[in-house]
Design an enzyme around this catalytic site. Structure first.
Site, PDB file in Angstrom:
ATOM      1  N   SER A   1       0.815  -1.218   0.000  1.00 29.82           N
ATOM      2  CA  SER A   1       0.000   0.000   0.000  1.00 29.82           C
ATOM      3  C   SER A   1       0.851   1.273   0.000  1.00 29.82           C
ATOM      4  O   SER A   1       0.605   2.193  -0.782  1.00 29.82           O
ATOM      5  CB  SER A   1      -0.910   0.009   1.228  1.00 29.82           C
ATOM      6  OG  SER A   1      -1.697  -1.158   1.250  1.00 29.82           O
ATOM      7  N   GLY A   2       1.847   1.336   0.879  1.00 31.18           N
ATOM      8  CA  GLY A   2       2.657   2.546   1.022  1.00 31.18           C
ATOM      9  C   GLY A   2       3.557   2.776  -0.180  1.00 31.18           C
ATOM     10  O   GLY A   2       3.640   3.892  -0.714  1.00 31.18           O
TER      11      GLY A   2
ATOM     12  N   GLU B   1       9.404  -5.494  -6.364  1.00 32.67           N
ATOM     13  CA  GLU B   1       8.565  -6.311  -5.483  1.00 32.67           C
ATOM     14  C   GLU B   1       8.939  -7.768  -5.739  1.00 32.67           C
ATOM     15  O   GLU B   1       8.867  -8.234  -6.873  1.00 32.67           O
ATOM     16  CB  GLU B   1       7.075  -6.051  -5.766  1.00 32.67           C
ATOM     17  CG  GLU B   1       6.112  -7.032  -5.123  1.00 32.67           C
ATOM     18  CD  GLU B   1       6.232  -7.102  -3.596  1.00 32.67           C
ATOM     19  OE1 GLU B   1       6.041  -6.083  -2.931  1.00 32.67           O
ATOM     20  OE2 GLU B   1       6.530  -8.210  -3.081  1.00 32.67           O
TER      21      GLU B   1
ATOM     22  N   LYS C   1      -9.158 -11.176   3.897  1.00 31.62           N
ATOM     23  CA  LYS C   1      -9.800 -11.301   5.228  1.00 31.62           C
ATOM     24  C   LYS C   1     -11.228 -10.780   5.178  1.00 31.62           C
ATOM     25  O   LYS C   1     -12.152 -11.434   5.653  1.00 31.62           O
ATOM     26  CB  LYS C   1      -8.948 -10.531   6.240  1.00 31.62           C
ATOM     27  CG  LYS C   1      -9.420 -10.493   7.688  1.00 31.62           C
ATOM     28  CD  LYS C   1     -10.462  -9.493   8.030  1.00 31.62           C
ATOM     29  CE  LYS C   1     -10.148  -8.060   7.696  1.00 31.62           C
ATOM     30  NZ  LYS C   1      -9.196  -7.405   8.574  1.00 31.62           N
TER      31      LYS C   1
ATOM     32  N   TYR D   1      -3.314  -3.092  -9.539  1.00 28.78           N
ATOM     33  CA  TYR D   1      -2.194  -2.365  -8.923  1.00 28.78           C
ATOM     34  C   TYR D   1      -1.060  -2.186  -9.932  1.00 28.78           C
ATOM     35  O   TYR D   1      -0.458  -1.122 -10.052  1.00 28.78           O
ATOM     36  CB  TYR D   1      -1.679  -3.125  -7.687  1.00 28.78           C
ATOM     37  CG  TYR D   1      -2.335  -2.656  -6.414  1.00 28.78           C
ATOM     38  CD1 TYR D   1      -3.663  -2.957  -6.135  1.00 28.78           C
ATOM     39  CD2 TYR D   1      -1.631  -1.897  -5.492  1.00 28.78           C
ATOM     40  CE1 TYR D   1      -4.268  -2.510  -4.974  1.00 28.78           C
ATOM     41  CE2 TYR D   1      -2.227  -1.445  -4.321  1.00 28.78           C
ATOM     42  CZ  TYR D   1      -3.540  -1.757  -4.073  1.00 28.78           C
ATOM     43  OH  TYR D   1      -4.143  -1.305  -2.931  1.00 28.78           O
TER      44      TYR D   1
ATOM     45  N   ALA E   1      15.173  -6.541  -4.124  1.00 28.84           N
ATOM     46  CA  ALA E   1      16.198  -5.497  -4.226  1.00 28.84           C
ATOM     47  C   ALA E   1      16.797  -5.264  -2.853  1.00 28.84           C
ATOM     48  O   ALA E   1      16.102  -5.348  -1.841  1.00 28.84           O
ATOM     49  CB  ALA E   1      15.575  -4.202  -4.751  1.00 28.84           C
TER      50      ALA E   1
ATOM     51  N   GLY F   1      -4.535 -12.293  21.072  1.00 26.01           N
ATOM     52  CA  GLY F   1      -5.762 -11.576  21.437  1.00 26.01           C
ATOM     53  C   GLY F   1      -5.910 -10.265  20.705  1.00 26.01           C
ATOM     54  O   GLY F   1      -6.690  -9.408  21.119  1.00 26.01           O
TER      55      GLY F   1
ATOM     56  N   ARG G   1      -6.355  -5.817  23.787  1.00 22.28           N
ATOM     57  CA  ARG G   1      -5.676  -4.876  24.679  1.00 22.28           C
ATOM     58  C   ARG G   1      -5.431  -3.557  23.950  1.00 22.28           C
ATOM     59  O   ARG G   1      -5.085  -3.536  22.768  1.00 22.28           O
ATOM     60  CB  ARG G   1      -4.337  -5.472  25.129  1.00 22.28           C
ATOM     61  CG  ARG G   1      -3.586  -4.611  26.126  1.00 22.28           C
ATOM     62  CD  ARG G   1      -2.422  -5.384  26.724  1.00 22.28           C
ATOM     63  NE  ARG G   1      -1.391  -5.738  25.746  1.00 22.28           N
ATOM     64  CZ  ARG G   1      -0.442  -4.925  25.318  1.00 22.28           C
ATOM     65  NH1 ARG G   1      -0.360  -3.695  25.767  1.00 22.28           N
ATOM     66  NH2 ARG G   1       0.461  -5.340  24.438  1.00 22.28           N
TER      67      ARG G   1
ATOM     68  N   HIS H   1     -33.974   7.997  11.584  1.00 25.57           N
ATOM     69  CA  HIS H   1     -34.778   7.018  12.293  1.00 25.57           C
ATOM     70  C   HIS H   1     -35.488   6.087  11.329  1.00 25.57           C
ATOM     71  O   HIS H   1     -35.965   6.547  10.292  1.00 25.57           O
ATOM     72  CB  HIS H   1     -35.825   7.762  13.140  1.00 25.57           C
ATOM     73  CG  HIS H   1     -36.628   6.853  14.005  1.00 25.57           C
ATOM     74  ND1 HIS H   1     -36.106   6.227  15.117  1.00 25.57           N
ATOM     75  CD2 HIS H   1     -37.922   6.460  13.919  1.00 25.57           C
ATOM     76  CE1 HIS H   1     -37.043   5.491  15.683  1.00 25.57           C
ATOM     77  NE2 HIS H   1     -38.152   5.602  14.976  1.00 25.57           N
TER      78      HIS H   1
ATOM     79  N   GLU I   1     -28.467   6.325  15.232  1.00 28.07           N
ATOM     80  CA  GLU I   1     -29.163   7.510  15.767  1.00 28.07           C
ATOM     81  C   GLU I   1     -28.865   7.663  17.259  1.00 28.07           C
ATOM     82  O   GLU I   1     -28.938   8.751  17.813  1.00 28.07           O
ATOM     83  CB  GLU I   1     -30.664   7.456  15.507  1.00 28.07           C
ATOM     84  CG  GLU I   1     -31.418   6.372  16.232  1.00 28.07           C
ATOM     85  CD  GLU I   1     -32.921   6.388  15.898  1.00 28.07           C
ATOM     86  OE1 GLU I   1     -33.556   7.425  16.120  1.00 28.07           O
ATOM     87  OE2 GLU I   1     -33.438   5.357  15.413  1.00 28.07           O
TER      88      GLU I   1
END
Ligand code: NDP
Length: 452
Positions: free
Chosen positions: A14-15, A35, A51, A99, A115, A176, A205, A435, A440
């Site tokens: 992504s970056g 890559e 995911k 991409y 690389a 967790g 956590r 509503h 709400e």
């Protein structure tokens, strides 16, 4: 001095992809990107995207049950994992190509190989070629970490879960955090009997205590066996599965053990150690607010810097780097007030401070409502949602918002805009409710549950 290129990006996640595209298409730079695996990185290939598709797949059994409660006569004939996996792989192929096309259209030269850096202005490709470059961007992400316990080779990580030949009957998820809790829910939704071992007192956590307790209770009510204060001592192969010997004295057998015990930055073996680049305790590359390392021509963004390890953060860091270095627009990415969602069932969406963090800083009011939502109440479910606002007593600003509900990720994105703009509780109150909806409640909570 003339260089072969202006920017060499290592890592097509992504970056890296965002930085390369902006530098080339909007900054007019000559850009190369290497890559070694598949284009798209963790998010697209072995993280967020597959995911989330598994989250969607795992939600259907409950929908089928609810449909019956709403008068439909429908029956599921079970989940066909190989069929789903084939579709999933096709979707990932499509995204990977998208991409790649984006980069090529921006004029980026792609090297499908590893690389490494040999000096502040030179990279070497695994093919043996060397390339000189004015700037280097390290965007190599992270990798799952599995603690060194006997039998660790019997466990899989989130990298492997998308490639299973078949789904297990009994799974143990260790950890967790985000990944452990999400996959405990996904596997359970797909019909797997799931136990989750977590060494601490409560899963998730760092998140708001009331919210994580709410998620944990909902997961347990659905049938996930969460064992807190429990860690694996060793794993042993048996004739019928994998035995997990745990710190609580238990010995249980599973067909699959998934370790989701954190990720580590992919920062070693890149050649950076001898150049003066500094590393933190977890192996993360230390950068300043401009994502610049101690070597002026080398920058780093995303999980390899272990700041906030989320895809949209890596994208913003990559973009800010390209704006600063190639567009003449100095840009620092502000790591405050980053919203996020954990795609458990139900989801937890959060932005800003938890109740515990806020009350350590200043006097606060807490507005919190837990209730059974209309849609699932009608279907006879006991599920409750939680809507929570943390408000500064002094400034009236909303310091944090935490939502446990179906689609909480969608809600929190919108709440985050208001909070980012500095909305006060009274701004929320002035906003008219939509509503009937779940959200709400965010604009109708009048009395604080507590003041601390
Ligand atoms: P996390 O850091 O969220 O959780 C790691 C978990 O493993 C914690 O519960 C930790 O316990 C436990 N753990 C760590 N070391 C050990 C050990 N040696 N033995 C036993 N337990 C251990 O990491 P994840 O792998 O879940 O996710 C990695 C990152 O990916 C996250 O930080 C998140 O930023 C990102 N992510 C984001 C998602 C999203 O936005 N929805 C989804 C998935 C990942 P303890 O709490 O005691 O330290």
């Amino acid at each position: 001095m003339s260089f072969d290129t202006d920017l060499f990006v290592i890592g097509g996640g992504s970056g890296g992809v965002r930085a390369a595209r902006i530098a080339a298409a909007e900054g007019g730079a000559r850009v190369m990107l290497a890559e070694e695996s598949r284009m798209g990185g963790t998010c697209v290939i072995r993280g967020c995207v597959p995911k989330k598709l598994m989250v969607f797949a795992s939600a259907f059994p409950e929908m089928v049950e609810d449909a019956n409660a709403y008068g439909w006569r429908v029956k599921s004939e079970g989940f066909d994992w190989p069929r789903f996996r084939t579709s999933l792989e096709a979707e990932l192929d499509r995204l990977e190509n998208a991409y790649r096309s984006t980069l090529l259209n921006a004029g980026v030269t792609i090297h499908d190989t590893r690389a490494t850096v040999i000096d502040p202005h030179t990279v070497r490709l695994a093919t043996g070629d060397t390339i000189t470059t004015k700037h280097i961007l390290i965007a190599t992400g992270g990798w799952p970490f599995v603690p060194d316990i006997p039998g660790k080779e019997l466990a899989i990580t989130s990298n492997d879960i998308f490639h299973l030949d078949s789904l297990p009957k009994r799974a143990l998820v260790v950890g967790g955090g985000y990944i452990a809790s999400e996959f405990a829910c996904i596997l359970h939704g797909l019909g797997v009997e799931v136990a989750q071992y977590y060494r601490g007192a409560q899963i998730l956590r760092g998140f708001d205590d009331e919210s994580r307790g709410h998620v944990a209770n909902a997961m347990q009510a659905r049938g996930i066996a969460i064992h807190c204060g429990t860690d694996v001592l060793r794993l042993e192969k048996t004739a019928t599965g994998i035995r997990a010997v745990a710190t609580d004295g238990s010995e249980r057998e599973f067909d699959l053990v998934l370790y989701a015990t954190g990720r580590r930055p992919n920062s070693t073996c890149l050649g950076l150690e001898d150049l003066g680049v500094k590393f933190g305790r977890n192996g993360q590359i230390i950068v300043d607010e401009w994502s610049q390392t101690a070597v002026p021509s080398i920058y780093a963004v995303g999980d390899v810097t272990d700041r906030v390890n989320l895809t949209p953060v890596a994208i913003r860091e990559g973009h800010a780097f390209a704006d600063t270095v190639f567009r003449g627009v100095p840009t620092k990415f502000d790591h405050d007030l980053i919203p996020s969602a954990i795609f458990t069932q139900p989801e937890l969406g959060s932005v800003g401070l938890s109740e515990e963090a806020a009350r350590d800083l200043e006097p606060i009011e807490v507005y919190s409502a837990a209730f059974r939502p209309m849609r699932t109440l009608f279907a006879g479910r006991q599920d409750r949602v939680l809507m929570k606002l943390i408000v500064s007593q002094a400034t009236r600003k909303v310091l944090g918002c935490h939502i446990v509900a179906p689609d909480a990720g969608e809600f929190i994105q919108l709440a985050a805009i208001a909070i980012r703009m500095g909305a006060t509780k009274e701004d929320f109150d002035r906003t008219v409710a939509v509503h009937p909806t779940l959200s709400e409640e965010l604009v109708t909570m009048r009395k604080p549950s507590r003041r601390t």
